[in-house]
Design a protein around this motif. Structure first.
Motif, PDB file in Angstrom:
ATOM      1  N   THR A 119       0.987  -1.617  -0.045  1.00 10.03           N
ATOM      2  CA  THR A 119      -0.327  -0.086   0.128  1.00 10.03           C
ATOM      3  C   THR A 119       0.611   1.247   0.015  1.00 10.03           C
ATOM      4  OG1 THR A 119      -0.133  -0.091   2.441  1.00 10.03           O
ATOM      5  CG2 THR A 119      -2.286  -1.014   1.246  1.00 10.03           C
TER       6      THR A 119
ATOM      7  N   SER B 200      -3.806  -1.925   5.300  1.00 15.77           N
ATOM      8  CA  SER B 200      -5.466  -0.915   5.768  1.00 15.77           C
ATOM      9  C   SER B 200      -5.718  -1.380   4.260  1.00 15.77           C
ATOM     10  CB  SER B 200      -4.586  -0.164   5.246  1.00 15.77           C
ATOM     11  OG  SER B 200      -5.758   0.686   4.853  1.00 15.77           O
TER      12      SER B 200
ATOM     13  N   ILE C  36       2.916  -7.383   9.676  1.00 13.84           N
ATOM     14  CA  ILE C  36       3.689  -8.169  10.121  1.00 13.84           C
ATOM     15  C   ILE C  36       4.517  -8.443  10.813  1.00 13.84           C
ATOM     16  CG2 ILE C  36       3.683  -8.454   7.404  1.00 13.84           C
ATOM     17  CD1 ILE C  36       5.862  -7.039   7.417  1.00 13.84           C
TER      18      ILE C  36
ATOM     19  N   ILE D 277      13.876  -5.695  -0.253  1.00 14.46           N
ATOM     20  CA  ILE D 277      14.423  -3.837   0.424  1.00 14.46           C
ATOM     21  C   ILE D 277      14.917  -3.327   1.205  1.00 14.46           C
ATOM     22  CG2 ILE D 277      13.334  -1.499  -0.212  1.00 14.46           C
ATOM     23  CD1 ILE D 277      12.302  -3.806  -2.988  1.00 14.46           C
TER      24      ILE D 277
ATOM     25  N   TYR E 235      17.682   1.271  11.637  1.00 15.10           N
ATOM     26  CA  TYR E 235      17.610   1.235  10.681  1.00 15.10           C
ATOM     27  C   TYR E 235      18.433   1.046   9.736  1.00 15.10           C
ATOM     28  CZ  TYR E 235      15.472   2.755   5.984  1.00 15.10           C
ATOM     29  OH  TYR E 235      14.896   2.750   4.484  1.00 15.10           O
TER      30      TYR E 235
ATOM     31  N   VAL F 232      14.129   7.650  -2.313  1.00 16.27           N
ATOM     32  CA  VAL F 232      13.244   7.985  -3.073  1.00 16.27           C
ATOM     33  C   VAL F 232      11.905   9.005  -2.587  1.00 16.27           C
ATOM     34  CG1 VAL F 232      11.816   5.740  -3.712  1.00 16.27           C
ATOM     35  CG2 VAL F 232      14.245   5.511  -2.833  1.00 16.27           C
TER      36      VAL F 232
HETATM   37  N1  LIG Z   1      11.367   5.884   0.521  1.00 19.89           N
HETATM   38  C1  LIG Z   1      13.157   5.634   0.865  1.00 19.89           C
HETATM   39  O1  LIG Z   1      14.092   6.778   0.913  1.00 19.89           O
HETATM   40  C2  LIG Z   1      13.498   4.325   0.802  1.00 19.89           C
HETATM   41  C3  LIG Z   1      15.183   4.467   0.909  1.00 19.89           C
HETATM   42  C4  LIG Z   1      16.030   3.141   0.368  1.00 19.89           C
HETATM   43  C5  LIG Z   1      14.883   2.036   1.300  1.00 19.89           C
HETATM   44  N2  LIG Z   1      13.988   2.488   1.450  1.00 19.89           N
HETATM   45  C6  LIG Z   1      12.717   0.974   1.997  1.00 19.89           C
HETATM   46  O2  LIG Z   1      11.576   1.033   0.824  1.00 19.89           O
HETATM   47  C7  LIG Z   1      10.663  -0.249   1.512  1.00 19.89           C
HETATM   48  C8  LIG Z   1       9.039   0.997   0.679  1.00 19.89           C
HETATM   49  O3  LIG Z   1       9.403   2.187   1.685  1.00 19.89           O
HETATM   50  P1  LIG Z   1       8.566   3.034   1.017  1.00 19.89           P
HETATM   51  O4  LIG Z   1      10.017   3.842   0.823  1.00 19.89           O
HETATM   52  O5  LIG Z   1       7.554   3.054  -0.744  1.00 19.89           O
HETATM   53  O6  LIG Z   1       7.761   3.535   1.956  1.00 19.89           O
HETATM   54  P2  LIG Z   1       5.687   3.588   2.645  1.00 19.89           P
HETATM   55  O7  LIG Z   1       5.245   4.685   1.428  1.00 19.89           O
HETATM   56  O8  LIG Z   1       6.339   4.566   3.849  1.00 19.89           O
HETATM   57  O9  LIG Z   1       6.123   2.231   2.345  1.00 19.89           O
HETATM   58  C9  LIG Z   1       5.789   1.228   3.511  1.00 19.89           C
HETATM   59  C10 LIG Z   1       5.147   0.185   3.340  1.00 19.89           C
HETATM   60  O10 LIG Z   1       5.262  -0.531   4.620  1.00 19.89           O
HETATM   61  C11 LIG Z   1       4.162  -1.095   5.177  1.00 19.89           C
HETATM   62  N3  LIG Z   1       4.226  -1.459   6.411  1.00 19.89           N
HETATM   63  C12 LIG Z   1       4.807  -0.659   7.337  1.00 19.89           C
HETATM   64  N4  LIG Z   1       4.724  -1.299   8.596  1.00 19.89           N
HETATM   65  C13 LIG Z   1       4.006  -2.942   8.423  1.00 19.89           C
HETATM   66  C14 LIG Z   1       3.038  -3.703   9.141  1.00 19.89           C
HETATM   67  N5  LIG Z   1       3.656  -3.723  10.614  1.00 19.89           N
HETATM   68  N6  LIG Z   1       2.854  -4.642   8.358  1.00 19.89           N
HETATM   69  C15 LIG Z   1       2.393  -4.421   6.839  1.00 19.89           C
HETATM   70  N7  LIG Z   1       2.941  -3.241   6.166  1.00 19.89           N
HETATM   71  C16 LIG Z   1       3.477  -3.017   6.763  1.00 19.89           C
HETATM   72  C17 LIG Z   1       3.058   0.112   4.869  1.00 19.89           C
HETATM   73  O11 LIG Z   1       1.771   0.118   5.391  1.00 19.89           O
HETATM   74  P3  LIG Z   1       0.934   1.063   5.006  1.00 19.89           P
HETATM   75  O12 LIG Z   1       0.260   1.644   4.806  1.00 19.89           O
HETATM   76  O13 LIG Z   1      -0.056   0.440   6.390  1.00 19.89           O
HETATM   77  O14 LIG Z   1       1.467   2.120   6.903  1.00 19.89           O
HETATM   78  C18 LIG Z   1       3.519   0.696   3.560  1.00 19.89           C
HETATM   79  O15 LIG Z   1       2.654  -0.228   2.692  1.00 19.89           O
HETATM   80  C19 LIG Z   1      10.939  -0.088   2.575  1.00 19.89           C
HETATM   81  O16 LIG Z   1      11.608  -1.053   3.256  1.00 19.89           O
HETATM   82  C20 LIG Z   1      11.715   0.989   3.349  1.00 19.89           C
HETATM   83  O17 LIG Z   1      13.081   0.762   3.797  1.00 19.89           O
HETATM   84  C21 LIG Z   1      12.938   3.168   1.043  1.00 19.89           C
END
Ligand SMILES: NC(=O)c1ccc[n+]([C@@H]2O[C@H](COP(=O)([O-])OP(=O)(O)OC[C@H]3O[C@@H](n4cnc5c(N)ncnc54)[C@H](OP(=O)(O)O)[C@@H]3O)[C@@H](O)[C@H]2O)c1
Length: 252
Positions: free
Chosen positions: A11, A37, A58, A131, A146, A179
């Motif tokens: 999501t 959600s 999770i 990821i 982190y 990102v």
């Molecule tokens: N954005 C960056 O700069 C960046 C950089 C490097 C790596 N990453 C990695 O990329 C991945 C995706 O992140 P994103 O940037 O797309 O962020 P995001 O938009 O905040 O997405 C995070 C996702 O993880 C889900 N999530 C969090 N806790 C959870 C739980 N307890 N059970 C199930 N789902 C859960 C969230 O669901 P909800 O909608 O329910 O909260 C959301 O769908 C992450 O592993 C992050 O560490 C991100």
């Protein structure tokens, strides 16, 4: 056997983009979108007909829910994308025990458990994408849990990519720098936060799928992340950490 792809964190920014791309693949019949959600999952399903929603946290009992479903359906898992993740920037000492426990669950144990659960249902050519982050390249003070959790996931992925070679299953660690997603706060205490070298979810996901199809164990999207990977290898870690702290100090 239904050919399935499983995506956690479906999501959010990167997860949602993976769902859109994977839904277009001819060899995938169903995309299991895992999220907390129901409302967001239903919206996703409305835009991608191959999506099957799996409402699961999770950080709680979500892995048991997914395991039960896998046992019932007995799918051919062609792809597993461990994308769900949480971040916390600030003093380690301000984290409660509960927060630390759930952080480790979401970022480390859940993806590890999910791989163990899915592997018996994976076959030659199946792919795992985990990821991680460019934060895995060095320890990051004030982002300590982190960067440590992402180093765990990166090292586990690379090791498993070797272990699973005999089954012709690949494991790719995806390591972006910043990102453009909802994970990044845009301001802190009224101060606008800058994210140098920030890339789009399109770039991250397209490169990750390409690198995974080539069997690469690492996918590092964008010039900034690639440069940083080399820089953190050749520069003493104490200097890299000092520069990191200098760059983020104004936001703490
Ligand atoms: N954005 C960056 O700069 C960046 C950089 C490097 C790596 N990453 C990695 O990329 C991945 C995706 O992140 P994103 O940037 O797309 O962020 P995001 O938009 O905040 O997405 C995070 C996702 O993880 C889900 N999530 C969090 N806790 C959870 C739980 N307890 N059970 C199930 N789902 C859960 C969230 O669901 P909800 O909608 O329910 O909260 C959301 O769908 C992450 O592993 C992050 O560490 C991100």
């Amino acid at each position: 056997m239904t050919k399935v792809a499983i995506v956690t964190g479906a999501t959010g920014g990167i997860g949602e983009k993976f769902i859109q791309r994977i839904s277009l693949m001819d060899d995938i019949e169903e995309v299991w979108a895992v999220g907390r959600s129901r409302e967001k999952l239903e919206r996703l399903k409305a835009s991608c007909p191959k999506v099957m929603t799996v409402e699961a946290d999770i950080g709680e009992d979500g892995i048991d829910i997914i395991e039960e479903l896998i046992k019932q359906v007995s799918p051919d898992i062609r792809m597993l994308i461990n994308n769900a993740g949480v971040a916390y920037m600030g003093d380690f000492e301000k984290m409660t025990e509960d927060k630390i426990r759930s952080f480790c669950k979401v970022n480390c144990s859940a993806p590890s458990e999910l791989m163990a659960i899915c592997l018996p249902y994976m076959h030659e050519g199946s792919k795992i994408l985990n990821i991680s982050s460019a934060s895995s390249f060095q320890p990051n003070p004030y982002l300590s849990m982190y960067s440590a959790s992402k180093a765990y996931l990166k090292n586990l992925s690379r090791a498993l990519n070797v272990e699973l070679k005999n089954r012709k299953i690949t494991v790719t660690s995806v390591c972006p720098y910043w990102v453009d997603t909802g994970m990044l706060p845009r301001e802190r205490d009224g101060k606008k936060i800058n994210y140098p070298g920030m890339v789009s979810t399109d770039l991250v996901v397209d490169k990750a799928l390409k690198d995974s199809s080539k069997g690469k164990d690492m996918s590092v999207p964008g010039f900034f992340a690639q440069y940083f990977r080399i820089y953190s290898k050749i520069t003493p870690t104490s200097i890299v950490m000092k520069q990191w702290v200098a760059g983020i100090r104004k936001y703490l």
